[in-house]
Design an enzyme around this catalytic site. Structure first.
Site, short mmCIF file in Angstrom:
data_model
loop_
_atom_site.label_atom_id
_atom_site.label_comp_id
_atom_site.label_asym_id
_atom_site.label_seq_id
_atom_site.Cartn_x
_atom_site.Cartn_y
_atom_site.Cartn_z
N GLY A 29 0.80 -1.21 0.00
CA GLY A 29 0.00 0.00 0.00
C GLY A 29 0.84 1.26 0.00
N ALA A 30 0.19 2.39 0.38
CA ALA A 30 0.80 3.73 0.24
C ALA A 30 1.31 3.85 -1.19
CB ALA A 30 1.90 3.95 1.27
N HIS A 35 4.06 1.55 -8.21
CA HIS A 35 3.07 0.46 -8.07
C HIS A 35 2.08 0.49 -9.24
CE1 HIS A 35 3.90 1.26 -3.61
NE2 HIS A 35 4.21 -0.01 -3.73
N ASP A 148 13.32 -3.57 -6.04
CA ASP A 148 13.67 -4.51 -4.96
C ASP A 148 14.37 -5.70 -5.61
OD1 ASP A 148 12.13 -3.41 -2.41
OD2 ASP A 148 10.88 -3.09 -4.15
N MET A 182 10.87 6.01 -6.69
CA MET A 182 9.62 6.15 -5.93
C MET A 182 9.55 5.05 -4.88
SD MET A 182 6.77 7.36 -8.61
CE MET A 182 7.08 8.81 -9.59
N SER A 183 9.09 5.41 -3.70
CA SER A 183 8.98 4.46 -2.60
C SER A 183 7.93 4.98 -1.61
CB SER A 183 10.33 4.34 -1.88
OG SER A 183 10.15 3.73 -0.62
P1 AMP Z 1 5.96 -2.52 -1.75
O1 AMP Z 1 4.61 -1.93 -1.59
O2 AMP Z 1 7.07 -1.62 -1.39
O3 AMP Z 1 6.06 -3.89 -1.14
O4 AMP Z 1 6.14 -2.76 -3.32
C1 AMP Z 1 5.22 -3.53 -4.06
C2 AMP Z 1 5.80 -3.79 -5.42
O5 AMP Z 1 6.03 -2.56 -6.10
C3 AMP Z 1 7.17 -4.50 -5.35
O6 AMP Z 1 7.24 -5.47 -6.38
C4 AMP Z 1 8.14 -3.37 -5.58
O7 AMP Z 1 9.35 -3.79 -6.14
C5 AMP Z 1 7.36 -2.51 -6.56
N1 AMP Z 1 7.87 -1.14 -6.54
C6 AMP Z 1 8.06 -0.34 -5.46
N2 AMP Z 1 8.58 0.84 -5.82
C7 AMP Z 1 8.74 0.80 -7.18
C8 AMP Z 1 9.23 1.71 -8.16
N3 AMP Z 1 9.70 2.91 -7.82
N4 AMP Z 1 9.22 1.33 -9.44
C9 AMP Z 1 8.75 0.10 -9.80
N5 AMP Z 1 8.26 -0.81 -8.93
C10 AMP Z 1 8.26 -0.47 -7.64
#
Ligand code: AMP
Length: 278
Positions: A29-30, A35, A148, A182-183
């Site tokens: 989320g967030a 995403h 990741d 982005m994060s």
């Molecule tokens: P998370 O919510 O951080 O667990 O990320 C969910 C999915 O989105 C994971 O597969 C991450 O690698 C992907 N993700 C997160 N940030 C990015 C980004 N900036 N660009 C592409 N994919 C992302």
């Protein structure tokens, strides 16, 4: 778009859509455009797109990080609907773990390096939750972000070792205009920290430039340590130069194989990771 918080409802709904191909995007989320790029890719390649939103407690080795992880379900659902998502699965921790799992996953070498080394138990938590989610959603394809990079290697092993009948698609890292990957954690950066954060990408590009100019791995690492010493807001956790496929450290770059530069650093109380492949 349907939003479910139980496994039962989600599975009932997905069973009623038999013969449709399912694309699955697991998230915590967030949501941001990184995403959403995964959702759009899934939308383009499948009949149905399912997104899970679950801040998985078992993959956090730092309780503060778990507590502070941003949770924005309403905004997330708006973004998902606009992007063409069909089903959101947003369970509680009790729904996912009526009992804490007794099983332990160990990803071997991947446990000993970078994220595995600095976040003990992290990949056990990731592996178990993703395996559970794959069983619940039964996707044909699943979408993960290159950002990741070590998680991609772990999920690859999980799919192979458990013979999951699905394909993983890895999507490029989406960045802000100034290069910051982005994060969800970026929202926790103060204005000052946010202004400094693009230095992380800068240090990856600098590494590439130095390596392509013929500098040794050791020399590049030492220059990057100097770089971070001049920006004392950062606490560098690791900066590794590895083979793109195996993630093993390399002694020199080669035109035949892709190289990955992978970093984790703390900035203003927020832990950020990024990588660059060339
Ligand atoms: P998370 O919510 O951080 O667990 O990320 C969910 C999915 O989105 C994971 O597969 C991450 O690698 C992907 N993700 C997160 N940030 C990015 C980004 N900036 N660009 C592409 N994919 C992302």
């Amino acid at each position: 778009m349907e939003v479910f918080d139980t496994i039962n409802e989600t599975q009932k709904h997905l069973k009623s859509s038999q013969n449709k191909t399912i694309g699955f995007v697991p998230t915590m989320g967030a949501l941001h455009h990184g995403h959403i790029a995964l959702i759009k890719k899934s939308f383009a390649e499948n009949d149905l797109t399912v997104c899970s939103i679950f801040v998985n407690p078992t993959q956090f080795n730092n309780p503060e990080d778990l507590k502070k992880y941003p949770r924005t379900l309403d905004e997330d659902c708006k973004m998902l609907e606009e992007a063409g998502c069909d089903v959101v699965f947003a369970p509680t921790a009790e729904e996912m773990y009526p009992n804490l799992p007794q099983i332990k996953l160990n990803f071997g070498y991947l446990e000993e390096i970078m994220e595995g080394k600095f976040r003990p138990g992290h990949f056990n938590g990731v592996g178990i939750v993703v395996a559970k989610l794959f069983h619940i959603v039964k996707p044909n394809k699943t979408y993960f972000g290159q950002k990741d990079i070590q998680q991609v290697a772990v999920i690859n092993r999980l799919i192979k070792d458990f013979s999951f009948d699905l394909e993983m698609i890895v999507c490029d890292t989406i960045r802000e205009n100034d290069g910051l990957a982005m994060s969800s954690r970026n929202r926790r950066l103060s204005d000052e920290a946010r202004a400094m954060a693009p230095k992380i990408y800068e240090s990856l590009k600098l590494g590439e430039k130095l390596l392509l100019a013929g500098e040794s791995i050791e020399s590049v690492k030492s220059k990057i340590s100097d770089f971070y010493r001049t920006y004392s807001e950062f606490e560098l956790e690791y900066y590794e130069i590895t083979d793109f496929e195996s993630l093993e450290s390399i002694s020199k770059i080669s035109p035949e194989r892709k190289t990955a530069i992978i970093i984790a650093a703390h900035l203003g109380g927020v832990r950020l990771i990024d990588n660059y492949i060339f």
